[in-house]
Design a protein around this motif. Structure first.
Motif, short mmCIF file in Angstrom:
data_model
loop_
_atom_site.label_atom_id
_atom_site.label_comp_id
_atom_site.label_asym_id
_atom_site.label_seq_id
_atom_site.Cartn_x
_atom_site.Cartn_y
_atom_site.Cartn_z
N LEU A 1 30.40 -28.23 -25.50
CA LEU A 1 30.87 -29.35 -24.69
C LEU A 1 32.38 -29.29 -24.50
CD1 LEU A 1 29.87 -32.68 -24.00
CD2 LEU A 1 31.80 -32.76 -25.54
N CYS A 2 33.10 -29.02 -25.58
CA CYS A 2 34.56 -28.95 -25.51
C CYS A 2 35.01 -27.73 -24.70
CB CYS A 2 35.17 -28.94 -26.90
SG CYS A 2 35.01 -30.55 -27.73
N ALA A 3 34.28 -26.63 -24.81
CA ALA A 3 34.62 -25.43 -24.04
C ALA A 3 34.44 -25.68 -22.55
CB ALA A 3 33.77 -24.24 -24.50
N GLU A 4 33.32 -26.29 -22.16
CA GLU A 4 33.08 -26.53 -20.73
C GLU A 4 34.02 -27.59 -20.18
OE1 GLU A 4 29.55 -29.89 -20.40
OE2 GLU A 4 28.96 -27.84 -20.89
N SER A 5 34.46 -28.51 -21.02
CA SER A 5 35.37 -29.58 -20.58
C SER A 5 36.83 -29.20 -20.74
CB SER A 5 35.09 -30.86 -21.38
OG SER A 5 33.75 -31.26 -21.22
N VAL A 6 37.10 -28.01 -21.28
CA VAL A 6 38.44 -27.53 -21.57
C VAL A 6 39.19 -28.59 -22.41
CG1 VAL A 6 40.50 -26.44 -20.65
CG2 VAL A 6 38.39 -26.36 -19.33
N VAL A 7 38.58 -28.88 -23.53
CA VAL A 7 39.09 -29.87 -24.48
C VAL A 7 39.44 -29.15 -25.77
CG1 VAL A 7 38.39 -31.86 -25.88
CG2 VAL A 7 37.76 -31.76 -23.48
N VAL A 8 40.52 -29.56 -26.40
CA VAL A 8 40.92 -29.00 -27.69
C VAL A 8 40.00 -29.59 -28.76
CG1 VAL A 8 42.78 -28.84 -29.39
CG2 VAL A 8 43.32 -28.78 -26.93
N LEU A 9 39.32 -28.72 -29.51
CA LEU A 9 38.45 -29.14 -30.61
C LEU A 9 39.07 -28.72 -31.92
CD1 LEU A 9 35.82 -30.28 -31.82
CD2 LEU A 9 34.78 -28.03 -31.45
#
Length: 93
Positions: free
Chosen positions: A34-42
Motif C-alpha cells: 500500500l505504501c509503495a503504490e501510494s509513494v508513502v514513507v513507511l
C-alpha cells in the motif's frame, strides 16, 4: 514525525510492532505494498527496541498500531480503505 505541510512534503506511515507478533507481521505485509503504490514513507518501529519506553508504555498493549503523520490511525488491524482515503486527503491539501 513530519506532519502535513512539512518541509519534505512526504506522507509518513509508521507501524509500531513487537518481535514475534503475528498480527504485526500481517499488518506489515498489508502496509508494504500500500505504501509503495501510494509513494508513502513507511517506518517500522519495534516498541521494545527503542530506548525511550514512552512508545511501549502508550501503545504496547494494542500492537500493531498504525500512525499517519505521527497520529494514531488504527490499531490491531489495518483499515486499508480508510488509510488510502486519508493518504489521498493529505496529498490534496
Amino acid at each position: 514525525m513530519v506532519g502535513p505541510g512539512s518541509p519534505d512534503g512526504d506522507v509518513h506511515v509508521t507501524l509500531l510492532t513487537r518481535a514475534g507478533c503475528a498480527m504485526c507481521e500481517r499488518a506489515r505485509a498489508e502496509l508494504t505494498p500500500l505504501c509503495a503504490e501510494s509513494v508513502v514513507v513507511l517506518d517500522v518501529v519495534d516498541v521494545d527496541a527503542v530506548e525511550d519506553g514512552e512508545l511501549r508504555a502508550e501503545f504496547g498493549d494494542r500492537l500493531p498500531v498504525v500512525l499517519l503523520q505521527g497520529e494514531e490511525h488504527a490499531y490491531w488491524e489495518v483499515d486499508v480503505p480508510r488509510l488510502r482515503a486519508d493518504i489521498a486527503r493529505l496529498r490534496n491539501r
